[in-house]
Design a protein around this motif. Structure first.
Motif, PDB file in Angstrom:
ATOM      1  N   ILE A 128      36.346  34.224  30.382  1.00  0.00           N
ATOM      2  CA  ILE A 128      36.138  34.222  31.829  1.00  0.00           C
ATOM      3  C   ILE A 128      36.482  32.831  32.341  1.00  0.00           C
ATOM      4  O   ILE A 128      35.997  31.827  31.821  1.00  0.00           O
ATOM      5  N   GLN A 129      37.328  32.794  33.318  1.00  0.00           N
ATOM      6  CA  GLN A 129      37.691  31.526  33.945  1.00  0.00           C
ATOM      7  C   GLN A 129      36.710  31.243  35.069  1.00  0.00           C
ATOM      8  O   GLN A 129      36.467  32.105  35.913  1.00  0.00           O
ATOM      9  N   THR A 130      36.150  30.065  35.078  1.00  0.00           N
ATOM     10  CA  THR A 130      35.102  29.760  36.056  1.00  0.00           C
ATOM     11  C   THR A 130      35.678  29.211  37.354  1.00  0.00           C
ATOM     12  O   THR A 130      35.197  28.237  37.911  1.00  0.00           O
ATOM     13  N   GLY A 131      36.738  29.838  37.816  1.00  0.00           N
ATOM     14  CA  GLY A 131      37.249  29.514  39.139  1.00  0.00           C
ATOM     15  C   GLY A 131      36.524  30.355  40.171  1.00  0.00           C
ATOM     16  O   GLY A 131      35.510  30.990  39.900  1.00  0.00           O
ATOM     17  N   GLY A 132      37.069  30.381  41.366  1.00  0.00           N
ATOM     18  CA  GLY A 132      36.445  31.185  42.403  1.00  0.00           C
ATOM     19  C   GLY A 132      36.518  30.498  43.743  1.00  0.00           C
ATOM     20  O   GLY A 132      37.360  29.626  43.986  1.00  0.00           O
ATOM     21  N   ARG A 147      24.822  33.031  40.821  1.00  0.00           N
ATOM     22  CA  ARG A 147      23.411  32.961  40.433  1.00  0.00           C
ATOM     23  C   ARG A 147      23.219  33.724  39.129  1.00  0.00           C
ATOM     24  O   ARG A 147      23.708  34.841  38.960  1.00  0.00           O
ATOM     25  N   GLY A 148      22.455  33.127  38.231  1.00  0.00           N
ATOM     26  CA  GLY A 148      22.187  33.789  36.965  1.00  0.00           C
ATOM     27  C   GLY A 148      20.908  34.588  36.971  1.00  0.00           C
ATOM     28  O   GLY A 148      20.499  35.113  35.927  1.00  0.00           O
ATOM     29  N   CYS A 150      33.869  47.224  34.698  1.00  0.00           N
ATOM     30  CA  CYS A 150      34.612  45.970  34.602  1.00  0.00           C
ATOM     31  C   CYS A 150      33.720  44.758  34.838  1.00  0.00           C
ATOM     32  O   CYS A 150      33.845  43.740  34.144  1.00  0.00           O
ATOM     33  N   MET A 151      32.816  44.856  35.809  1.00  0.00           N
ATOM     34  CA  MET A 151      31.914  43.740  36.061  1.00  0.00           C
ATOM     35  C   MET A 151      31.012  43.505  34.850  1.00  0.00           C
ATOM     36  O   MET A 151      30.725  42.363  34.486  1.00  0.00           O
ATOM     37  N   ARG A 152      30.596  44.582  34.197  1.00  0.00           N
ATOM     38  CA  ARG A 152      29.746  44.437  33.016  1.00  0.00           C
ATOM     39  C   ARG A 152      30.507  43.745  31.875  1.00  0.00           C
ATOM     40  O   ARG A 152      29.935  42.956  31.121  1.00  0.00           O
ATOM     41  N   LYS A 153      31.797  44.043  31.745  1.00  0.00           N
ATOM     42  CA  LYS A 153      32.611  43.346  30.746  1.00  0.00           C
ATOM     43  C   LYS A 153      32.626  41.848  31.039  1.00  0.00           C
ATOM     44  O   LYS A 153      32.479  41.022  30.136  1.00  0.00           O
ATOM     45  N   GLY A 154      32.813  41.516  32.310  1.00  0.00           N
ATOM     46  CA  GLY A 154      32.841  40.109  32.696  1.00  0.00           C
ATOM     47  C   GLY A 154      31.520  39.413  32.437  1.00  0.00           C
ATOM     48  O   GLY A 154      31.481  38.282  31.934  1.00  0.00           O
ATOM     49  N   LEU A 192      30.658  36.240  29.982  1.00  0.00           N
ATOM     50  CA  LEU A 192      29.977  35.064  30.532  1.00  0.00           C
ATOM     51  C   LEU A 192      28.723  34.748  29.728  1.00  0.00           C
ATOM     52  O   LEU A 192      28.437  33.580  29.432  1.00  0.00           O
ATOM     53  N   ASP A 193      27.973  35.782  29.354  1.00  0.00           N
ATOM     54  CA  ASP A 193      26.753  35.588  28.570  1.00  0.00           C
ATOM     55  C   ASP A 193      27.041  34.965  27.206  1.00  0.00           C
ATOM     56  O   ASP A 193      26.233  34.213  26.661  1.00  0.00           O
TER      57      ASP A 193
END
Length: 410
Positions: free
Chosen positions: A293-297, A340-341, A351-355, A359-360
């Motif tokens: 996961i790339q921490t851009g945004g 937020r974590g 797909c969000m769960r994969k991401g 991340l985890d």
């Protein structure tokens, strides 16, 4: 910098209060596709609920189109109330010139350091120990999006990685389907190359080249394989005659193309089209090879203004954007991950769960904007626009020019 400061000295108030304790706040951004508009509406709704008014200042086109307009307004004495930039160094000179508001007091009061993950997102908003922006999401570009029915209808298994996708291309072309959808905006071709780099050469190679500016590595045999893969991608996308990224995504949604290398914001377009992750489409993080996961945004900055009402409204918006409720509502529509974590994402799709799982595990890399200056990235963008639009340019020639850019980058 002095010129920037002098220009800002002429700043005048930009909005008027519509009623007691209610203020109009112009917010500029480049979110104009269907999925993006649905997401930004969640922020607007949450801000309006405070009694203030979100005045939408959407600028059509990509960030490359919008940012010069935003910067010109700020330095020219006509600042908006809040403006979008990407995480990283895009607003660095504006901050150094004293044109952006320090949000450190709000960040401390709202415990941003404790709830934002990874903390590098907040670090990208920090200069000389002060916090100048609100990170609102984690966007990773490391994805391959596939239309499941395109493969099934043509007797092909849905690919699980890049090599399988490439192997399916000839049969797809025979069926009149463009294997790879790709728009012609400069950042899209660079994005595709960067994703191939991380997937095929690995995250460490990517970080050494973009972060450490390792020109020798950029010119080496490991990267030669990446450039050959980029040449393959160029050929697979030769019939993708669209400009905007969301038009390329629509090619995949409608079955005109089989897949697209694009960031997770593409998921917003699938959702607007009522497509279901894991059923109608497949998402492969890291092209199914190197799952990171790339921490851009995206982040929002708040230009300094002389109007106390605007200043107060800016603070309210900063708090709203970081609130758990707005973080969930916005990111579920945007296709991105919340910063937020500590939020409940029970509604997250496949797909969000994969991401989130990646991340985890801590499999993260920084975005190019966090590693290389905007000027250097423009040179990289220009090179890959030329490469993807010029079949006569060999992979070897492109690699040689890329290594030279890396060697002089800052």
């Amino acid at each position: 910098m002095k010129a920037l400061c002098a220009a800002f000295a002429a700043t005048t108030a930009i909005c008027a209060a519509t009623a007691a304790n209610a203020t109009d706040l112009e917010v500029t951004h480049w979110w104009t596709s269907g999925g993006e508009a649905a997401a930004v509406a969640e922020f607007a709704k949450a801000f309006d609920a405070t009694g203030n008014k979100w005045v939408d200042g959407a600028i059509a086109g990509s960030g490359g189109t919008a940012r010069p307009v935003m910067i010109s307004r700020i330095t020219g004495g006509d600042p908006m109330g809040a403006t979008q930039f990407n995480h990283g160094r895009q607003a660095e000179e504006l901050v150094e010139a004293g044109l952006m508001r320090d949000l450190s007091d709000i960040a401390e009061a709202e415990n941003w350091r404790e709830v934002i993950r990874p903390t590098s997102l907040l670090d990208s908003c920090t200069l000389d120990g002060k916090i100048y922006c609100v990170p609102v999401n984690i966007h990773s570009q490391q994805w391959l999006w596939l239309n499941n029915s395109v493969f099934e209808d043509n007797g092909l298994e849905i690919p699980s990685n890049w090599d399988e996708f490439v192997a399916a291309a000839p049969k797809l072309e025979e069926a009149g389907i463009t294997p790879l959808a790709m728009g012609q905006q400069p950042w899209q071709t660079t994005l595709a190359f960067q994703v191939l780099l991380v997937a095929l050469a690995g995250p460490e190679t990517y970080t050494k080249i973009f972060g450490d500016k390792d020109a020798e590595l950029a010119a080496g045999p490991e990267m030669a394989k990446v450039f050959q893969a980029a040449a393959t991608a160029r050929d697979m996308a030769k019939d993708s005659n669209v400009q905007n990224w969301n038009d390329a995504t629509n090619m995949v949604i409608t079955g005109k193309a089989a897949g697209q290398i694009m960031g997770d914001w593409a998921q917003g377009e699938f959702q607007v089209a009522n497509q279901v992750a894991g059923e109608d489409y497949t998402c492969l993080p890291g092209l199914g090879v190197n799952e990171v996961i790339q921490t851009g945004g995206d982040a929002f900055y708040f230009p300094k203004v002389d109007d106390p009402a605007i200043t107060e409204a800016q603070g309210e918006l900063a708090k709203v954007m970081m609130s758990p409720e707005a973080q969930v509502a916005f990111n579920l529509k945007k296709g991105s991950l919340p910063v937020r974590g500590d939020v409940d994402l029970e509604a997250a799709n496949d797909c969000m769960r994969k991401g989130l799982a990646i991340l985890d595990k801590g499999n993260i890399i920084q975005a190019p904007d966090q590693l290389m200056s905007a000027d250097s990235l423009v040179q990289v963008n220009d090179l890959f626009v030329e490469f993807f639009n010029s079949p006569s340019m060999s992979a070897e020639d492109a690699q040689e020019q890329f290594a030279a850019i890396v060697g002089s980058a800052d």
